[in-house]
Motif scaffolding. Structure first.
Motif, mmCIF file in Angstrom:
data_model
loop_
_atom_site.group_PDB
_atom_site.id
_atom_site.type_symbol
_atom_site.label_atom_id
_atom_site.label_comp_id
_atom_site.label_asym_id
_atom_site.label_seq_id
_atom_site.Cartn_x
_atom_site.Cartn_y
_atom_site.Cartn_z
ATOM 1 N N SER A 1 0.834 -1.217 0.000
ATOM 2 C CA SER A 1 0.000 0.000 0.000
ATOM 3 C C SER A 1 0.864 1.261 0.000
ATOM 4 N N THR A 2 2.175 1.113 -0.160
ATOM 5 C CA THR A 2 3.071 2.275 -0.181
ATOM 6 C C THR A 2 3.035 2.921 -1.570
ATOM 7 N N PRO A 3 2.916 4.251 -1.636
ATOM 8 C CA PRO A 3 2.972 4.888 -2.958
ATOM 9 C C PRO A 3 4.265 4.540 -3.691
ATOM 10 N N GLN A 4 4.138 4.366 -5.011
ATOM 11 C CA GLN A 4 5.300 4.063 -5.852
ATOM 12 C C GLN A 4 5.310 5.115 -6.962
ATOM 13 N N VAL A 5 6.384 5.927 -6.958
ATOM 14 C CA VAL A 5 6.479 7.045 -7.894
ATOM 15 C C VAL A 5 7.073 6.549 -9.211
ATOM 16 N N ASN A 6 6.391 6.824 -10.303
ATOM 17 C CA ASN A 6 6.834 6.317 -11.608
ATOM 18 C C ASN A 6 7.176 7.439 -12.592
ATOM 19 N N ALA A 7 7.607 8.595 -12.066
ATOM 20 C CA ALA A 7 7.932 9.746 -12.913
ATOM 21 C C ALA A 7 8.888 9.328 -14.033
ATOM 22 N N PRO A 8 8.476 9.472 -15.304
ATOM 23 C CA PRO A 8 9.337 9.035 -16.410
ATOM 24 C C PRO A 8 10.727 9.676 -16.346
ATOM 25 N N THR A 9 11.746 8.829 -16.461
ATOM 26 C CA THR A 9 13.137 9.250 -16.269
ATOM 27 C C THR A 9 13.995 8.523 -17.312
ATOM 28 N N GLY A 10 14.936 9.244 -17.919
ATOM 29 C CA GLY A 10 15.723 8.645 -18.999
ATOM 30 C C GLY A 10 16.835 7.730 -18.531
ATOM 31 N N ASP A 11 17.268 7.893 -17.273
ATOM 32 C CA ASP A 11 18.445 7.185 -16.801
ATOM 33 C C ASP A 11 18.054 6.220 -15.676
ATOM 34 N N TRP A 12 18.393 4.946 -15.836
ATOM 35 C CA TRP A 12 17.925 3.937 -14.879
ATOM 36 C C TRP A 12 18.487 4.114 -13.463
ATOM 37 N N PRO A 13 19.829 4.246 -13.282
ATOM 38 C CA PRO A 13 20.297 4.388 -11.901
ATOM 39 C C PRO A 13 19.652 5.589 -11.190
ATOM 40 N N THR A 14 19.462 6.680 -11.920
ATOM 41 C CA THR A 14 18.821 7.846 -11.308
ATOM 42 C C THR A 14 17.392 7.494 -10.898
ATOM 43 N N PHE A 15 16.665 6.846 -11.799
ATOM 44 C CA PHE A 15 15.279 6.463 -11.487
ATOM 45 C C PHE A 15 15.250 5.580 -10.247
ATOM 46 N N PHE A 16 16.087 4.535 -10.243
ATOM 47 C CA PHE A 16 16.014 3.560 -9.152
ATOM 48 C C PHE A 16 16.444 4.190 -7.820
ATOM 49 N N CYS A 17 17.503 4.975 -7.873
ATOM 50 C CA CYS A 17 17.987 5.561 -6.613
ATOM 51 C C CYS A 17 17.001 6.598 -6.078
ATOM 52 N N GLU A 18 16.481 7.446 -6.945
ATOM 53 C CA GLU A 18 15.601 8.525 -6.466
ATOM 54 C C GLU A 18 14.209 8.017 -6.127
ATOM 55 N N HIS A 19 13.570 7.366 -7.103
ATOM 56 C CA HIS A 19 12.146 7.037 -6.939
ATOM 57 C C HIS A 19 11.895 5.713 -6.246
ATOM 58 N N ARG A 20 12.939 4.918 -6.068
ATOM 59 C CA ARG A 20 12.768 3.664 -5.353
ATOM 60 C C ARG A 20 13.475 3.744 -3.994
ATOM 61 N N LEU A 21 14.820 3.792 -3.988
ATOM 62 C CA LEU A 21 15.507 3.707 -2.695
ATOM 63 C C LEU A 21 15.319 4.957 -1.837
ATOM 64 N N ARG A 22 15.546 6.142 -2.416
ATOM 65 C CA ARG A 22 15.442 7.351 -1.582
ATOM 66 C C ARG A 22 14.022 7.563 -1.061
ATOM 67 N N TYR A 23 13.040 7.222 -1.865
ATOM 68 C CA TYR A 23 11.650 7.383 -1.448
ATOM 69 C C TYR A 23 11.366 6.502 -0.225
ATOM 70 N N GLN A 24 11.777 5.235 -0.313
ATOM 71 C CA GLN A 24 11.538 4.327 0.818
ATOM 72 C C GLN A 24 12.390 4.722 2.018
ATOM 73 N N LEU A 25 13.604 5.224 1.739
ATOM 74 C CA LEU A 25 14.477 5.628 2.849
ATOM 75 C C LEU A 25 13.818 6.753 3.647
ATOM 76 N N ALA A 26 13.278 7.746 2.949
ATOM 77 C CA ALA A 26 12.647 8.881 3.647
ATOM 78 C C ALA A 26 11.480 8.387 4.505
ATOM 79 N N LEU A 27 10.704 7.467 3.963
ATOM 80 C CA LEU A 27 9.588 6.908 4.742
ATOM 81 C C LEU A 27 10.115 6.136 5.953
#
Ligand code: ADP
Length: 292
Positions: free
Chosen positions: A132-158
């Motif tokens: 039930s955690t929001p998952q941000v899917n903002a279109p991004t051209g670069d994979w490491p940036t996408f994964f680090c920002e919208h996956r790991l950093r998002y969960q880290l902040a939570l």
């Protein structure tokens, strides 16, 4: 929840007549699930509070895009919406049979076909949820940036808000600083992903066809789906062999498994609590050992 309200809504919106009675189905972790009977046959019903409507709409959209891929079978979406006191998602009812090696092989090959559906940007055109955690899917051209920002950093902040110890949060930051090493010379495609592919989210029909359900769809590195299959088990060597035969993995995938699963471990910490802290810390320790 007023079954009567739902019954009226379904008749009005899609001409489905429920026959009354709902049998609870176990196995889910987020919603209440039921088998309901209708004049058209049995249906699978997921219920939650009205605020979960967006979550169900995103799940329905995910199932639809997976169906369009014509790769791994998914349950067909019958209806999604909300009545006064509940949001609902209704799917085709699937009769599950035993899992088998042959079904695992088909799943491996079919999943590789699904991953062949790619697009230019990572993410999706809508956000959704993981559990039930929001998952941000903002279109991004670069994979490491996408994964680090919208996956790991998002969960880290939570997780920090949920009481993750400061030393563990600092380890995630250290990891993020050094993570580029794991992507050296690796540029994955943006593949159509299930997104939440643990052993509890696949089954086999009585005629032996593998089915995936409860997705958290986005376009990303196909290795993330495969990594999650290894997190809690439930997939055998026939699955991995068939996948690799259809589409071999690039060198370095073993190290990225741990990184990709850290996302799900942090999410489990956020959803289910401190019982997952040791797994988060274990994954971090391993990862930090790989990195210079
Ligand atoms: P949750 O969103 O709460 O995690 P799931 O979508 O995982 O719920 O569904 C809960 C359980 O219901 C699954 O573990 C599976 O056994 C069963 N299930 C899921 N989809 C169907 C379906 N279309 N037909 C029959 N049973 C289903």
């Amino acid at each position: 929840m007023g079954v009567k309200l739902l019954s009226e809504e379904l008749r009005r919106r899609c001409g489905i007549r429920l026959l009354g009675g709902a049998e609870a189905v176990g196995g889910g972790s987020i919603n209440r699930a039921f088998k309901v009977l209708s004049e058209q046959g049995p249906l699978f019903l997921k219920l939650n509070t009205p605020s979960a409507l967006g979550m169900f709409e995103a799940e329905a959209a995910g199932l639809e895009i997976l169906a369009q891929a014509e790769a791994v079978r998914v349950p067909a979406v019958v209806a999604v919406g909300a009545v006064a006191d509940a949001a609902y998602l209704i799917l085709e009812w699937i009769v599950f049979g035993p899992k088998s090696e042959a079904a695992e092989r088909s799943l491996g090959a079919d999943l590789a076909s699904q991953h062949r559906v790619t697009r230019s940007e990572f993410g999706w055109d809508r956000d959704n949820t993981i559990g039930s955690t929001p998952q941000v899917n903002a279109p991004t051209g670069d994979w490491p940036t996408f994964f680090c920002e919208h996956r790991l950093r998002y969960q880290l902040a939570l997780a920090v808000r949920n009481g993750l110890p400061a030393a563990t949060a600092a380890d995630v930051e250290r990891l993020l600083d050094k993570v580029a090493v794991l992507f050296d010379a690796y540029e994955p495609d943006a593949s159509l992903l299930h997104g939440d592919l643990w052993g509890g989210n696949w089954g086999v029909t009585t005629d032996g066809t593998p089915v995936i359900f409860d997705p958290a769809v986005y376009y990303g590195d196909r290795e993330t789906d495969l990594a999650m299959t290894r997190l809690f088990g439930g997939f055998g060597s026939a699955f991995y062999d068939a996948y690799a035969e259809a589409w071999p993995l690039a060198p370095g995938w073993e190290r990225r498994v741990e990184l990709y699963n850290l996302y799900h471990l942090l999410n489990h910490f956020n959803l289910f609590g401190a019982g997952y802290l040791a797994s988060v810390q274990g994954a971090l320790e391993k990862l930090l050992r790989y990195l210079p």
